[in-house]
Design a protein around this motif. Structure first.
Motif, PDB file in Angstrom:
ATOM      1  N   ARG A 223     -36.629 -32.807  15.760  1.00  0.00           N
ATOM      2  CA  ARG A 223     -38.084 -32.815  15.868  1.00  0.00           C
ATOM      3  C   ARG A 223     -38.647 -31.407  15.794  1.00  0.00           C
ATOM      4  O   ARG A 223     -39.654 -31.149  15.125  1.00  0.00           O
ATOM      5  CB  ARG A 223     -38.518 -33.485  17.174  1.00  0.00           C
ATOM      6  CG  ARG A 223     -40.029 -33.612  17.299  1.00  0.00           C
ATOM      7  CD  ARG A 223     -40.453 -34.250  18.618  1.00  0.00           C
ATOM      8  NE  ARG A 223     -41.886 -34.465  18.660  1.00  0.00           N
ATOM      9  CZ  ARG A 223     -42.786 -33.524  18.930  1.00  0.00           C
ATOM     10  NH1 ARG A 223     -42.383 -32.291  19.195  1.00  0.00           N
ATOM     11  NH2 ARG A 223     -44.076 -33.810  18.935  1.00  0.00           N
TER      12      ARG A 223
ATOM     13  N   ASP B  28     -31.980 -36.591  11.192  1.00  0.00           N
ATOM     14  CA  ASP B  28     -32.386 -37.691  12.073  1.00  0.00           C
ATOM     15  C   ASP B  28     -33.423 -38.518  11.328  1.00  0.00           C
ATOM     16  O   ASP B  28     -34.631 -38.332  11.476  1.00  0.00           O
ATOM     17  CB  ASP B  28     -32.969 -37.150  13.378  1.00  0.00           C
ATOM     18  CG  ASP B  28     -33.200 -38.243  14.428  1.00  0.00           C
ATOM     19  OD1 ASP B  28     -33.336 -39.413  14.036  1.00  0.00           O
ATOM     20  OD2 ASP B  28     -33.234 -37.916  15.629  1.00  0.00           O
TER      21      ASP B  28
ATOM     22  N   GLN C  12     -34.311 -41.558  11.611  1.00  0.00           N
ATOM     23  CA  GLN C  12     -35.158 -42.415  12.447  1.00  0.00           C
ATOM     24  C   GLN C  12     -36.353 -41.638  12.995  1.00  0.00           C
ATOM     25  O   GLN C  12     -37.495 -42.106  12.937  1.00  0.00           O
ATOM     26  CB  GLN C  12     -34.335 -43.005  13.594  1.00  0.00           C
ATOM     27  CG  GLN C  12     -35.103 -43.992  14.450  1.00  0.00           C
ATOM     28  CD  GLN C  12     -34.214 -44.650  15.498  1.00  0.00           C
ATOM     29  OE1 GLN C  12     -33.008 -44.436  15.551  1.00  0.00           O
ATOM     30  NE2 GLN C  12     -34.818 -45.465  16.355  1.00  0.00           N
ATOM     31  N   GLU C  13     -36.086 -40.450  13.514  1.00  0.00           N
ATOM     32  CA  GLU C  13     -37.175 -39.624  14.040  1.00  0.00           C
ATOM     33  C   GLU C  13     -38.106 -39.169  12.920  1.00  0.00           C
ATOM     34  O   GLU C  13     -39.329 -39.100  13.096  1.00  0.00           O
ATOM     35  CB  GLU C  13     -36.593 -38.407  14.776  1.00  0.00           C
ATOM     36  CG  GLU C  13     -37.624 -37.418  15.306  1.00  0.00           C
ATOM     37  CD  GLU C  13     -38.460 -37.947  16.463  1.00  0.00           C
ATOM     38  OE1 GLU C  13     -39.317 -37.185  16.955  1.00  0.00           O
ATOM     39  OE2 GLU C  13     -38.262 -39.118  16.872  1.00  0.00           O
TER      40      GLU C  13
ATOM     41  N   ARG D  72     -40.276 -42.107  12.070  1.00  0.00           N
ATOM     42  CA  ARG D  72     -41.207 -42.365  13.173  1.00  0.00           C
ATOM     43  C   ARG D  72     -42.396 -41.410  13.121  1.00  0.00           C
ATOM     44  O   ARG D  72     -43.539 -41.813  13.376  1.00  0.00           O
ATOM     45  CB  ARG D  72     -40.490 -42.215  14.515  1.00  0.00           C
ATOM     46  CG  ARG D  72     -41.343 -42.616  15.719  1.00  0.00           C
ATOM     47  CD  ARG D  72     -40.673 -42.276  17.025  1.00  0.00           C
ATOM     48  NE  ARG D  72     -40.621 -40.835  17.265  1.00  0.00           N
ATOM     49  CZ  ARG D  72     -41.665 -40.112  17.691  1.00  0.00           C
ATOM     50  NH1 ARG D  72     -42.835 -40.694  17.913  1.00  0.00           N
ATOM     51  NH2 ARG D  72     -41.544 -38.829  17.914  1.00  0.00           N
ATOM     52  N   ARG D  73     -42.131 -40.136  12.777  1.00  0.00           N
ATOM     53  CA  ARG D  73     -43.198 -39.133  12.761  1.00  0.00           C
ATOM     54  C   ARG D  73     -43.895 -39.022  11.399  1.00  0.00           C
ATOM     55  O   ARG D  73     -44.822 -38.232  11.258  1.00  0.00           O
ATOM     56  CB  ARG D  73     -42.634 -37.766  13.144  1.00  0.00           C
ATOM     57  CG  ARG D  73     -42.065 -37.712  14.557  1.00  0.00           C
ATOM     58  CD  ARG D  73     -41.670 -36.290  14.961  1.00  0.00           C
ATOM     59  NE  ARG D  73     -42.845 -35.438  15.074  1.00  0.00           N
ATOM     60  CZ  ARG D  73     -43.160 -34.494  14.192  1.00  0.00           C
ATOM     61  NH1 ARG D  73     -42.403 -34.287  13.128  1.00  0.00           N
ATOM     62  NH2 ARG D  73     -44.243 -33.759  14.373  1.00  0.00           N
TER      63      ARG D  73
END
Length: 419
Positions: free
Chosen positions: A49, A119, A121-122, A125-126
């Motif tokens: 992130r 990542d 998935q992250e 998501r963002r």
């Protein structure tokens, strides 16, 4: 190795400002363009992130014409802490971000793709890729449309700082055309934090200031500015090729057509061949329309380009007497046998961690596993021994420049985690 990992993480955490990472609190206290890309490549192992935020922050300083400036100035740093600072550049984006007006090598799309892969998935998501894809497209469009100053399909740099290899011997002849700004017209800050012997000379700096001021005074307009310095740099163009390939991957991930990016990469790869001579890629001076004689690490960076026709010859040059890859520390920035080789002064001989990482990536692509392992070992050993120095002596490995340097820590972390 666990100790090295913790030390690298400490450097990156210590240089984090809340939204981006400074290269060095002393020498480079703002956000630098290609630094942030390399930093994100390492940060993705510490915090995917945070790596995403690093790149999003950088593109928050993007200009409306698509360019990504080489410095995004922090409002929390004293205005005179770095020269040339915001008062010199006089450039503010529509969002109110003060920046410089020149650019740096476009390694960003590669960094975005690697960060996404760390990542997925992250990232999803963002909305990381949908957010940055159009910005990357605009960035590449600016380079290919506004900076093809020679009209032959290659991007030109208009200031030595744009190469990221500021005082490379490749720029010496072209810089003789530039009347330096008077020394009493500016105050250098870099020599407050590093040895004069390691940094560019006052004469070089005066010429850098003159070039930047001329570009500024013409509104950073690539069509109106009378460029005294304009060269096609192999490293810059090789990184644009690598990033076009990365953009193709990003487009496919977003269910978009990757073909335009792959076509651009193929066209650039073909055009890059114009810069190949005597076993290496050389910068071309658009004023003289001739290739620069100097052999520099910029010419070796195309090793990372997929399907490079000159790869075998280039590898032979890297292993030969000019660079002695696998024998000396990392990859020298300039020909070890060259007439102006200097083992201490910035890009005139010392070895740098970021170019070693790029060459390592090329070696892995070419399945030169033994040589790649040697370069990786050098990065990890020297990063630890030098307290993450900015660059090193290619023979002794002695530290040069700043310490706790962010991209050194980030790229050591990447090679440590990516073996």
């Amino acid at each position: 190795m666990s100790e090295l990992r913790r030390a690298a993480e400490r450097v990156l955490l210590g240089n984090w400002t809340g939204h981006s990472t400074v290269p060095s609190h002393s020498l480079y206290p703002h956000q630098w363009s290609w630094d942030s890309a390399f930093i994100a490549i390492g940060l993705r192992h510490l915090s995917p992130r945070r790596a995403q935020v690093e790149l999003e922050s950088l593109f928050g300083a993007q200009w409306q014409d698509g360019r990504v400036p080489h410095i995004s100035f922090s409002p929390h740093v004293p205005r005179d802490a770095y020269f040339p600072g915001p008062d010199f550049w006089q450039a503010t984006t529509a969002r109110g971000v003060e920046t410089s007006g020149i650019v740096q090598p476009p390694v960003h799309a590669l960094a975005v793709w690697l960060t996404h892969e760390a990542d997925r998935q992250e990232s999803v998501r963002r909305g990381f890729l949908p957010k940055l894809y159009p910005k990357l497209v605009a960035w590449h469009a600016y380079l290919r449309e506004r900076r093809d100053l020679g009209g032959r399909g290659l991007v030109a740099i208009v200031h030595p700082w744009e190469s990221g290899m500021d005082n490379s011997p490749a720029w010496d002849e072209a810089l003789t055309r530039v009347e330096p700004a008077p020394l009493d017209s500016f105050t250098r800050r870099d020599t407050d934090h590093a040895s004069d012997d390691d940094r560019p000379t006052d004469l070089d700096y005066g010429r850098y200031v003159r070039l930047a001021a001329t570009y500024r005074d013409h509104g950073y307009d690539d069509r109106r500015t009378p460029f005294e310095f304009a060269l096609e740099d192999p490293c810059f163009n090789a990184l644009l090729i690598a990033s076009e390939h990365a953009l193709g991957s990003i487009a496919a991930e977003l269910s978009l057509d990757p073909t335009p990016h792959l076509k651009a990469a193929a066209e650039l790869t073909a055009a890059l061949g114009q810069l190949f001579a005597d076993g290496n890629f050389h910068a071309r001076d658009l004023e003289s329309d001739e290739l620069v004689a100097a052999d520099t690490v910029s010419g070796l960076v195309p090793l990372l380009v997929p399907d490079l026709p000159q790869a075998d010859e280039l590898l032979s040059t890297a292993r030969g007497p000019k660079f002695r890859l696998g024998e000396v520390n990392l990859v020298p920035s300039y020909d070890l046998t060259g007439p102006v080789f200097d083992r201490s002064r910035y890009w005139r001989g010392p070895s740098w961690f970021n170019t070693a990482w790029l060459v390592h990536r090329g070696l892995r692509r070419l399945e030169q596993d033994e040589l790649a392992a040697r370069v990786r070992g050098d990065v990890l050993t020297l990063a630890e021994q030098t307290a993450f120095a900015e660059y090193v002596d290619p023979f002794s490995g002695a530290a040069r420049g700043a310490r706790d340097f962010s991209w050194t820590a980030a790229l050591a972390l990447d090679l440590l985690r990516s073996a």
